[in-house]
Design an enzyme around this catalytic site. Structure first.
Site: not given
Length: 241
Positions: A217, A194, A119, A191, A144, A226
């Site tokens: 992740h 990424r 990020r 983003h 995160k 994704y």
């Protein structure tokens, strides 16, 4: 006071006079553009504007749009990893030679984000850690979930005394500036860099579990969803050609 009278006053006015801003306001209200330019030149604002224009021209020459168009329902602008890395490495080298700050640091941070699949705030913290410690490999807490993730600073990114100025900028403010920079010159959000690494690794057959570990992740299903969505969209595009 008419226009000619104001011109004569400004010609004989000291550069540091407090009245000059009052006259600037009057000239703007009257729509006297030549007098506005005259005052701007006296204040040195004209040179500053020319500098900004020159910087913009340089950036447009060395940076090219990377976004291929935003995928509906996602943050992804379909950035190709190989193309993005080539563009950012080349841009960084050229900006390093011209010492064009702060854009040189912006590109370095975007390159760090791209190769680590992180990020933007994580890339900023990695860049600052590198400037402070000189270390190219270290662990950081992910933005995160608080996971610990491994970060690498590309060899092309160098330490420089001028980069110390970046250390004084709040991470949130810096990330906002870099996001605007990326949208303006790369035509993609940060983003997407990424996502570019995730797509590149998936296309090269890397296990989703490894990709999740690389990119920080926590949930493996996010990676799988994704990559499957991206594959489906690319397949539909090929069928439509």
């Amino acid at each position: 006071m008419d226009k000619d009278e104001l011109k004569e006053i400004i010609k004989n006015l000291p550069d540091n006079s407090p009245k000059i801003l009052e006259y600037l306001k009057l000239a703007k209200e009257k729509g006297w553009k030549d007098i506005v330019n005259m005052i701007a030149q006296k204040l040195g604002l004209e040179e500053e504007e020319k500098k900004k224009t020159d910087e913009t021209d340089v950036l447009k020459k060395i940076l090219k749009p990377l976004g291929k168009g935003k995928i509906k329902g996602t943050w992804d602008y379909s950035v190709d990893f190989v193309e993005a890395k080539k563009t950012l490495v080349s841009a960084y080298k050229q900006l390093y030679d011209t010492n064009l700050m702060p854009y040189e640091a912006y590109v370095a941070i975007l390159l760090i984000q791209l190769v680590n699949g992180c990020r933007i705030r994580e890339a900023i913290r990695a860049f600052k850690t590198f400037i402070e410690s000189g270390e190219r490999e270290f662990q950081l807490q992910a933005q995160k979930h608080g996971n610990i993730r491994f970060m690498i600073i590309p060899d092309v990114v160098k330490k420089k005394a001028t980069y110390n100025a970046v250390l004084t900028i709040d991470d949130e403010k810096l990330s906002a500036r870099i996001r605007m920079f990326a949208l303006h010159y790369l035509k993609a959000n940060t983003h997407s860099l990424r996502y570019a690494l995730i797509s590149y690794l998936a296309k090269n057959g890397i296990d989703p579990a490894i990709i999740a570990k690389i990119t920080g992740h926590k949930r493996l299903d996010r990676i799988i969803t994704y990559t499957q969505t991206k594959d489906a969209i690319e397949m539909l595009r090929k069928l439509a050609d």
